[in-house]
Design an enzyme around this catalytic site. Structure first.
Site, PDB file in Angstrom:
ATOM      1  N   GLN A   1       4.533   5.845  -4.156  1.00  0.00           N
ATOM      2  CA  GLN A   1       3.173   5.823  -4.705  1.00  0.00           C
ATOM      3  C   GLN A   1       2.401   7.053  -4.250  1.00  0.00           C
ATOM      4  OE1 GLN A   1       1.727   3.806  -7.012  1.00  0.00           O
ATOM      5  NE2 GLN A   1       3.897   3.294  -7.073  1.00  0.00           N
TER       6      GLN A   1
ATOM      7  N   HIS B   1     -26.376 -23.117 -43.275  1.00  0.00           N
ATOM      8  CA  HIS B   1     -25.121 -23.587 -42.689  1.00  0.00           C
ATOM      9  C   HIS B   1     -24.946 -25.077 -42.968  1.00  0.00           C
ATOM     10  CE1 HIS B   1     -25.253 -19.813 -40.437  1.00  0.00           C
ATOM     11  NE2 HIS B   1     -24.075 -20.072 -39.896  1.00  0.00           N
TER      12      HIS B   1
ATOM     13  N   GLU C   1      -1.955  -3.278  -8.089  1.00  0.00           N
ATOM     14  CA  GLU C   1      -1.216  -2.885  -9.284  1.00  0.00           C
ATOM     15  C   GLU C   1       0.270  -3.238  -9.121  1.00  0.00           C
ATOM     16  OE1 GLU C   1      -0.928   1.320  -9.778  1.00  0.00           O
ATOM     17  OE2 GLU C   1      -0.262   1.196 -11.866  1.00  0.00           O
ATOM     18  N   HIS C   2       0.868  -2.775  -8.013  1.00  0.00           N
ATOM     19  CA  HIS C   2       2.270  -3.083  -7.707  1.00  0.00           C
ATOM     20  C   HIS C   2       2.319  -3.900  -6.428  1.00  0.00           C
ATOM     21  CE1 HIS C   2       2.428   0.989  -9.691  1.00  0.00           C
ATOM     22  NE2 HIS C   2       3.329   0.364 -10.426  1.00  0.00           N
TER      23      HIS C   2
ATOM     24  N   HIS D   1       2.309  10.392  -6.046  1.00  0.00           N
ATOM     25  CA  HIS D   1       1.661  10.519  -7.358  1.00  0.00           C
ATOM     26  C   HIS D   1       0.431  11.410  -7.291  1.00  0.00           C
ATOM     27  CE1 HIS D   1       3.672   8.227 -10.395  1.00  0.00           C
ATOM     28  NE2 HIS D   1       3.802   7.168  -9.620  1.00  0.00           N
TER      29      HIS D   1
ATOM     30  N   ASP E   1       9.118   1.445 -12.608  1.00  0.00           N
ATOM     31  CA  ASP E   1       8.475   2.597 -13.252  1.00  0.00           C
ATOM     32  C   ASP E   1       9.298   3.124 -14.418  1.00  0.00           C
ATOM     33  OD1 ASP E   1       6.338   2.603 -11.577  1.00  0.00           O
ATOM     34  OD2 ASP E   1       7.123   4.151 -10.231  1.00  0.00           O
TER      35      ASP E   1
END
Lengths: 438, 438
Positions: free
Chosen positions: B264, B425, B332-333, B267, B366
């Site tokens: 990670q 209506h 996220e992960h 990145h 991934d």
């Protein structure tokens, strides 16, 4: 009122495509002044919490709150309202709620998994959100049906806690709205509204817990606040004016069709009602019905302006052409008032809700047929769905590799990661490859 | 590099909750200057179409385009790239694509209906979107895996046409990206990027057709443009920096865990890697592994800054406490590197993707395990899901009332509509009630 008018179009005329673009043109106004007011309200509530909520509520709703507890209603207050309303309303709300609940239970999604030959397991775990906020407008547009339609899908999804905000201008609350909240299983109600209520739901205060998603309609301040907190929390769509598109073969009672068109038009002056029919004489008949029935409506002023400014009677060649036009419009509500309507279903590509047959008045869907009345407007049915249980569930991917699976996948991942210049990715995969050199 | 450091926290300490808040604090910067630049680009493309796209592309990507055709690639260009790349890359991309496709086929949703005793039919019709746009960043962050992950779910959903945009700064394109587009079934590629590409997809130009949804990552200009066109078209989430949370019982090889954290961290400097473990000695071991392995990474500078500024090794009391912390973070992960990890699955409430067991490196997810790598970041797994087939399908409610059903429902709708002051209506429903007085 003698100023009745409605636009007539012919789908076969050369200028039709441009006419249609002009008819549909509508854009939500992004108002700089509103946005900066809302940004200030959001900031204040974020920093000062309940104190700011009280100040803005006193100012905008003409109230005299001193403490946060004064804007909190617990479930006993909701049940008291349920006791106070007329039995006929209570029965109707309960009947509607039970049908909406049953329909939405069909939308529940379940976790799934599958196992591969080498033992690797893949799937998705589906779970409800923890806490959801529902915005209900105050005053005249405070609709109990909207409480049911927003709260019940969340409840069916299994959301732990539903918080509702509804402003009480001058301290006035609608008992029907509170009763609907009781029936729908809302956990807590706060008598606040506007951007300050959206901020309190998005950020949390001492008395209001932060939610994961905010749903429900509101004025431009509410819409602007929802757009601003989008990302911080989830929101539903920003709704435009309501619309109906009716496709009729000319065999339904023109009064019925006219009243269906008017049931959209009475919502607001920006609402849009369009009829497509291959029979010019039927269009004439509906025009006469519209003029006649408009005069009998309490909301005549609104409805006749909507019909005059945004309505249209459109001559088409046949039902197929009507469906082509409808697919281009992607209407919020599509009524297919023809014989054997089900045959056309596979050709309908974009619509929020499809009402089939002469007996299915759109108004039934607004209240009690079962499906949700929160629907994509302004052509957004091209990419959006009715509000549903799926809006309150979310998914987590599951990956459980066997030793053998990690070996196989690791080789592929390593090649691709090195192709992207991500060495740590590659080596993390290679560690699990049996003859990896790491 | 001797400046290695990583934060150590103890979930049992009194200040942990505040420490965690500080560790997680991250907010996307809303930049006024960027927003006004983007607003101008959107306006220009909307009004002047291809001419504006060419101008901005020449200016920002240092190109020399004269005509729109020069930024259009057809499928033959994509297949030529697929032939040019090394066979090992082609095989790996094809293997990954086939697994991603198979997994996503499990997500396909089907239309459903049910009939009530009185003949009324209710249901939902589920249809694909017509046209989708995929944004792929250019330059160094131009990832072929991202093409597969964004395009394949749309293809599985049955989307008619997939248009991809990828900028070619100085005319440079990545063959692997074009090859991935060929494999994924992308229909047309435009070598443009930035806000001008988002605008072209959202509004359409002479050479680029308007899409219904735009997905894919991008820089701040792209994110800002996507936020601005949201509503006009659908967009996927605005992603924050990537994060991993690893829960380990202390029995996995510390080098494996360290490399997973680094995968990670490499990145970008804002990426976040956190390890939760009940064994303090294991945390020490992973810290040593991190320091050792960092030195061996080509992207050491980025990874070590990410680890130092946003990483953490957290001592927990037991795996249950680790899961509680994880549910609060909504990562996220989430890697659950323990024995018998499946037992913890029901307690995991919020996570983008869950990687179970010691062999399931996050990097496998991934690239090629099958599930999507586009996942909710920054705690948005509380309310968001991985990108999936469901993101490219939408629903239309179906209501088909029998005469008897309309009679029954009309009475309920009438009561509720009159309670809301909506007479048209009520009367539209009453027309279909057998003894209605209209």
């Amino acid at each position: 009122m003698s100023d009745f008018s409605i636009r007539r179009l012919d789908a076969g005329s050369p200028g039709f495509s441009d006419d249609l673009d002009r008819l549909l043109a509508w854009e939500s106004v992004a108002d700089q002044q509103v946005e900066s007011t809302v940004a200030d309200i959001l900031r204040q509530v974020r920093v000062r919490g309940d104190a700011a909520v009280i100040e803005f509520t006193n100012r905008f709703d003409r109230r005299d709150l001193k403490r946060a507890e004064e804007f909190c209603l617990d479930t006993s207050a909701l049940h008291a309202a349920l006791e106070r309303i007329p039995a006929s309303s209570r029965d109707a709300l309960q009947a509607a709620a039970s049908r909406v609940r049953e329909y939405h239970e069909h939308q529940l999604q379940s976790s799934w998994q599958y196992q591969e030959a080498d033992g690797t397991i893949l799937g998705q775990q589906i779970t409800p959100m923890e806490r959801v906020g529902i915005y209900v407008p105050g005053g005249k547009a405070s609709y109990p049906s909207s409480v049911l339609m927003n709260a019940i899908p969340a409840k069916v999804a299994g959301v732990d806690e539903i918080q509702m905000v509804v402003p009480a201008p001058d301290g006035q609350l609608n008992d029907l709205v509170l009763a609907a909240a009781a029936i729908a299983g809302v956990d807590r109600v706060f008598t606040i509204g506007g951007a300050q209520a959206v901020a309190a739901l998005a950020y949390g205060t001492d008395s209001i817990r932060r939610v994961d998603k905010i749903v429900g309609p509101g004025n431009i301040f509410v819409a602007s606040a929802k757009r601003a907190v989008f990302g911080q929390v989830a929101i539903d769509m920003i709704a435009g004016p309501s619309e109906i598109l009716v496709i009729c073969d000319g065999e339904t009672d023109p009064d019925w069709i006219a009243m269906d068109l008017l049931s959209q038009a009475e919502h607001d002056e920006q609402a849009q009602s369009i009829l497509l029919c291959p029979d010019a004489a039927f269009l004439d008949a509906v025009e006469r019905s519209l003029e006649k029935l408009l005069k009998t409506l309490p909301r005549e002023a609104i409805a006749s302006r909507s019909i005059a400014e945004r309505g249209a009677l459109v001559l088409v060649q046949d039902i197929q052409q009507a469906i082509d036009v409808s697919n281009r419009i992607a209407p919020e509500h599509l009524e297919v008032s023809v014989s054997e309507p089900e045959q056309y279903l596979p050709r309908i590509r974009h619509a929020g809700a499809i009402f089939l047959g002469r007996y299915t008045a759109e108004a039934l869907g607004d209240y009690c047929a079962g499906p949700n009345h929160v629907l994509p407007t302004s052509g957004t049915a091209r990419f959006s769905s009715p509000l549903g249980v799926y809006d309150f569930q979310k998914r987590s991917s599951i990956i459980y590799c066997s030793e053998q699976g990690a070996d196989k996948l690791g080789r592929v991942a390593s090649t691709l990661a090195r192709g992207e210049g991500l060495d740590a990715h590659a080596r993390s995969a290679e560690f699990r490859v049996s003859d990896g050199d790491d």
